[in-house]
Design a protein around this motif. Structure first.
Motif: not given
Length: 292
Positions: A160, A163, A198
């Motif tokens: 992660d 992002q 997302e």
């Protein structure tokens, strides 16, 4: 002949190192603050500390930390000033003002921000800072009396990170990669909110003496911020503490409905900035007010 010490305006200002960690914690305790060694360790690693040694060999006369951030999507970077402390025995003798003037000279044209207590605010105004907002410090045992909206929240993984960094860069408005990449080691828990594959927000829970602090808290909307808080709170057996900008009334009201109470307010101040960069509507809580 008796020993004599130089006057306060002659004492050298120096950079602090990890060897000064306990002296910084002692200075916090001297002024009635928590020792906060865990936080000091992060700030001294990610930022630049400044201090003046007591000529009597009794630790530090004064100290502060400056945390710098690189350029963001909408403009240049900035630096946050925090942990500005003066030993009680040297209070009201101008050493804090002298240290701040040194920091301002070192910063040059770099925009600056800080969180000011009521007592400290007049000095910062004298030095060219203006109030651009206010934040509430909230503390208490989270009751979950008012549930958070349903959102997908899970522990963050290494996959992660990119992002999270992109989202933080967009919302914080400056590059704080050097802070965010330290979160997995610094925090007890790091959670992300996810929507349609997302990441839509993230939050950390880190230990600070007998409490857990929630910060940073970045989210696409108040509902997502509440879901992140609820998830982090469920992982803690300690009272929670966080600092929320007063413009986030929905989150503040919800936190108070769940057992947290206002224990202080701080002025958010800036020098060379009309407002903090990034998107204040999605930036709900700082990692710590000392780091902006």
């Amino acid at each position: 002949m008796p020993l004599t010490h130089p006057s306060l305006d002659q004492l050298p200002i120096r950079r602090l190192t990890f060897d000064d960690l306990l002296a910084c914690a002692d200075l916090s305790e001297d002024r009635g603050w928590l020792r906060e060694e865990h936080k000091w360790r992060l700030l001294l690693a990610a930022g630049v500390g400044y201090g003046i040694d007591d000529p009597a060999g009794k630790g530090l006369v004064t100290a502060c930390v400056v945390t710098s951030y690189g350029p963001g999507p909408a403009g240049p970077g900035f630096a946050a000033i925090g942990m500005v402390l003066v030993a009680e025995r040297y209070a009201r003798r101008g050493v804090g003002r002298r240290l701040m003037r040194h920091v301002l000279a070192e910063a040059g044209d770099t925009p600056l921000s800080l969180h000011a207590t009521r007592n400290g605010q007049p000095l910062y105004e004298e030095l060219g800072f203006t109030e651009i907002g206010r934040a509430e410090m909230l503390k208490g045992r989270f009751t979950a009396a008012e549930p958070a909206p349903e959102r997908t929240v899970r522990p963050a993984t290494a996959e992660d990170l990119q992002q999270v960094l992109r989202l933080d860069h967009e919302i914080f408005g400056a590059d704080r990669t050097h802070m965010i990449t330290r979160l997995p080691a610094f925090a007890d828990h790091l959670r992300v909110a996810e929507e349609h594959g997302e990441i839509s927000g993230f939050g950390a829970l880190w230990p600070n003496m007998d409490t857990h602090v929630i910060g940073p808290l970045i989210a696409r909307d108040p509902a997502t911020a509440q879901a992140l808080v609820a998830s982090l709170a469920a992982a803690s057996d300690r009272p929670l503490r966080t600092d929320v900008d007063r413009t986030h009334t929905a989150l503040v009201t919800w936190l108070k409905a769940n057992g947290l109470e206002q224990i202080a307010t701080n002025a958010v101040m800036a020098r060379g900035l009309p407002e903090l960069p990034g998107d204040g509507g999605r930036r709900f809580a700082p990692l710590t007010v000392a780091a902006g």
